[in-house]
Design an enzyme around this catalytic site. Structure first.
Site, PDB file in Angstrom:
ATOM      1  N   SER A 198       0.814  -1.213   0.000  1.00 24.27           N
ATOM      2  CA  SER A 198       0.000   0.000   0.000  1.00 24.27           C
ATOM      3  C   SER A 198       0.847   1.262   0.000  1.00 24.27           C
ATOM      4  O   SER A 198       0.323   2.352  -0.233  1.00 24.27           O
ATOM      5  CB  SER A 198      -0.920   0.019   1.219  1.00 24.27           C
ATOM      6  OG  SER A 198      -0.156   0.019   2.407  1.00 24.27           O
ATOM      7  N   HIS A 205      -2.511  -2.949  -5.863  1.00 23.65           N
ATOM      8  CA  HIS A 205      -2.958  -2.657  -4.499  1.00 23.65           C
ATOM      9  C   HIS A 205      -4.469  -2.815  -4.395  1.00 23.65           C
ATOM     10  O   HIS A 205      -5.236  -1.949  -4.805  1.00 23.65           O
ATOM     11  CB  HIS A 205      -2.533  -1.238  -4.104  1.00 23.65           C
ATOM     12  CG  HIS A 205      -2.984  -0.841  -2.729  1.00 23.65           C
ATOM     13  ND1 HIS A 205      -3.305   0.450  -2.398  1.00 23.65           N
ATOM     14  CD2 HIS A 205      -3.184  -1.582  -1.605  1.00 23.65           C
ATOM     15  CE1 HIS A 205      -3.684   0.501  -1.137  1.00 23.65           C
ATOM     16  NE2 HIS A 205      -3.625  -0.716  -0.633  1.00 23.65           N
ATOM     17  N   GLU A 234      -5.382  -0.274  -7.325  1.00 20.93           N
ATOM     18  CA  GLU A 234      -4.362   0.616  -7.859  1.00 20.93           C
ATOM     19  C   GLU A 234      -3.312  -0.225  -8.585  1.00 20.93           C
ATOM     20  O   GLU A 234      -2.751  -1.149  -7.990  1.00 20.93           O
ATOM     21  CB  GLU A 234      -3.709   1.431  -6.743  1.00 20.93           C
ATOM     22  CG  GLU A 234      -4.636   2.472  -6.138  1.00 20.93           C
ATOM     23  CD  GLU A 234      -4.019   3.223  -4.977  1.00 20.93           C
ATOM     24  OE1 GLU A 234      -4.152   4.447  -4.914  1.00 20.93           O
ATOM     25  OE2 GLU A 234      -3.380   2.568  -4.119  1.00 20.93           O
ATOM     26  N   ASN A 284      -3.724   6.531  -0.563  1.00 22.68           N
ATOM     27  CA  ASN A 284      -3.056   6.796   0.710  1.00 22.68           C
ATOM     28  C   ASN A 284      -2.327   8.131   0.708  1.00 22.68           C
ATOM     29  O   ASN A 284      -2.248   8.810   1.738  1.00 22.68           O
ATOM     30  CB  ASN A 284      -2.090   5.667   1.043  1.00 22.68           C
ATOM     31  CG  ASN A 284      -2.807   4.406   1.488  1.00 22.68           C
ATOM     32  OD1 ASN A 284      -4.014   4.435   1.734  1.00 22.68           O
ATOM     33  ND2 ASN A 284      -2.100   3.298   1.576  1.00 22.68           N
TER      34      ASN A 284
END
Length: 603
Positions: free
Chosen positions: A439, A460, A472, A510
């Site tokens: 991540s 991800h 992702e 993130n």
């Protein structure tokens, strides 16, 4: 003198002139002679001012409006879905040609652009026109409310009324230390009469919503500017990955790029934070008149609604159809969730754990998850049986040699991942695609550790993998283009929405989410607002499915702290340093729901 009606300035004899009061949408002479007692005034019918006018009319208020634009009648018509609704609303809306026509309003809302001189001038005009008891509410979110109150001439009767977004279900009621309690109460009552929940806060640049929202929006534009990810992928990532009602560029088009620049400029100065200066693209768009929905064109083009959001055809990868057998390495929550997704999609899946017992336990976790899906009617028993038959648990890493795609889903520790990829590079057949579910860690390091970086990519998945649609896709500088196509097409076969991002700390979600969460913790640390108030503002005011503290407790404070440290190590800015309170709670063993306590106590 506070509260006087300046007849010379307004060009009247002090009384409301019927000829200057233009009824909007009606020619009923009986309604054109005066404004009804207890009406609401609104100065500025932009995005937020228009939303307040619409809410007030729907609540049965008479609304007196003033705006400098020449197409004001068209703007007012645009607040409604049909001409019939606009005509009906016109019986409750009156266009004021002089400031004196606000004299009968108990509250007048100033909603002009976020510039100090413009707002102060309107407040001074209203002070001259309105009786002493009239409350002046300003929609400012970034300027000093105390300064505006002092400039108005009636500091005790100026209160903040901020709607974070036009469709917000909550208003932030901001008060200065010199505000009359009765004035604050009147604005709060008005907000509730308009169907809004309220949170009362003090005078601070950005209040709650703008402090947290605009840094996030600006960072998204910077990410786009740097070509780390595309506009559509960033918007989709935040919708599918975080459940936001609008992606950041869709939201900026609603707010207006000019308004966003005004607010960011003010916040950057007042917080002495260079990162809040408007991103280059945002400022250039505002200068070019690409303001968003109100100008017909912003980050998206609204002039041809039929084609503006049309999906771009994607080139299908021939290699994706050759992915017939997949290997998953890991036995934790993410590994079992990803294995379930592949098995349900009809793909033979090898689930590899450190021991036969761990692998069998992971298989049982998939069986339990699919069993719950059967009981909820989301999956048939036949499909569950078929999926479990496709899932093969094992502890033999060498069996991955027969896989076309191998997905690593072990602990988020770079040394462990590099060690595994070193083994995968030897075990897996030449040309097999090797994916890491990291991540936040560098994909390139996993690729180099494998000895075949052209075959390594980031995929991800989001937790819970069987439910969350977003993946992702992160190629490193060395990843083969054919593998990028294959990874994206595999995601589509799984029913997922792939978004592509450069190999950078935090990728898309993130990188945008955790600075926002960290900012919320810092806001609570300052004692400006509590966790409950901040959560309410972001949920009801901005449409977030969870408030920041609710989300932190779900993610885990320990995980959040780790990711924030990675982001801070990457840019070194003081503003990205993890909030001390986050570290203190983790040190105390309060990591969120999984430990029974985080920002809140559970169970």
């Amino acid at each position: 003198m506070t509260g006087r009606v300046d007849a010379k300035r307004n060009g009247t004899d002090g009384a409301v002139n019927a000829n200057d009061t233009l009824p909007y949408g009606t020619s009923d002479p009986a309604r054109s002679d005066a404004v009804a007692d207890g009406s609401l005034g609104v100065v500025g019918v932009g995005v937020i001012g228009g939303a307040i006018v619409r809410r007030a009319v729907l609540a049965g208020h008479v609304v007196v409006v003033r705006d400098t634009r020449t197409d004001l009648r068209d703007v007012l018509d645009g607040l409604w879905e049909t001409p019939e609704q606009a005509r009906a609303a016109g019986r409750h809306i009156r266009i004021a040609r002089s400031w004196a026509e606000f004299a009968s309003a108990r509250v007048v809302v100033e909603a002009v652009p976020e510039r100090r001189d413009a707002k102060a001038e309107v407040l001074r005009e209203l002070d001259c026109a309105c009786p002493p008891d009239t409350v002046l509410a300003t929609t400012t979110s970034a300027l000093s409310l105390t300064d505006l109150a002092a400039a108005s001439g009636r500091p005790g009767r100026v209160v903040g009324l901020h709607l974070p977004l036009p469709a917000a279900g909550l208003a932030e009621i901001a008060r200065t230390v010199i505000a009359d309690t009765s004035a604050v109460a009147r604005v709060r009552e008005l907000a509730r009469a308009l169907g809004l929940e309220t949170v009362t806060v003090g005078d601070r640049a950005g209040l709650v919503s703008a402090s947290l929202l605009f840094g996030f929006l600006n960072q998204a534009v910077t990410m786009y500017d740097q070509r780390a990810a595309g506009r559509d992928d960033i918007d989709a990532a935040m919708r599918f990955g975080c459940g936001l009602p609008l992606g950041p560029f869709e939201l900026l088009d609603v707010i207006g790029t000019d308004t966003a620049c005004d607010i960011l400029d003010t916040l950057a100065v007042r917080h002495d934070e260079p990162a809040l200066r408007p991103a280059r693209r945002l400022r250039h768009m505002a200068l070019a008149g690409l303001l968003g929905r109100k100008s017909g064109r912003g980050f998206y083009d609204y002039r041809d609604q039929a084609g503006s959001d049309a999906a771009v055809p994607t080139r299908r990868s021939r290699g994706a159809s050759l992915v017939r057998r997949v290997g998953i390495v890991g036995t934790g929550t993410m590994a079992t969730g990803i294995a379930e997704v592949f098995a349900k999609a009809g793909i033979d899946t090898l689930l590899v754990g450190r021991s036969d017992a761990r692998a069998k336990s992971a298989w049982e976790a998939v069986a339990a998850s699919t069993g719950r899906a059967v009981r909820r009617g989301k999956l048939t028993e036949a499909d569950q049986t078929a999926a479990l038959e496709r899932l093969d648990p094992s502890s033999d890493l060498d069996r991955l040699a027969g896989c076309d795609l191998v997905v690593e889903a072990i602990a988020e520790e770079l040394p462990l991942k590099k060690q595994l990829f070193g083994r995968l590079g030897t075990v897996c057949r030449p040309g097999a695609l090797l994916a890491t579910t990291t991540s936040s860690l560098p994909v390139i390091e996993c690729g180099l550790a494998s000895g075949r970086p052209e075959d390594v990519i980031g995929m991800h998945f989001f937790n819970p993998a069987p439910v969350m649609r977003l993946v992702e896709v992160i190629p490193s500088l060395e990843t083969s283009a054919r593998h990028v196509d294959t990874a994206r097409e595999v995601c589509r076969r799984l029913g997922k929405h792939p978004v592509q991002c450069m190999d950078r700390p935090g990728f898309i979600v993130n990188a945008l989410l955790f600075p926002y969460l960290n900012g919320a913790v810092r806001l609570a640390e300052s004692h400006y607002a509590g966790a409950d108030e901040i959560d309410a503002v972001m949920k009801l005011g901005c449409g977030y499915p969870l408030g920041p503290f609710e989300l932190l407790d779900v993610i885990g404070l320990d995980v959040s702290l780790s990711i924030q440290r990675v982001l801070h190590d990457a840019d070194g800015r003081p503003g990205t340093m993890p909030a001390p309170l986050l570290g203190h709670l983790v040190a105390a063993g309060r990591s969120g729901r999984k430990t029974g306590a985080g920002f809140r106590v559970y169970g």
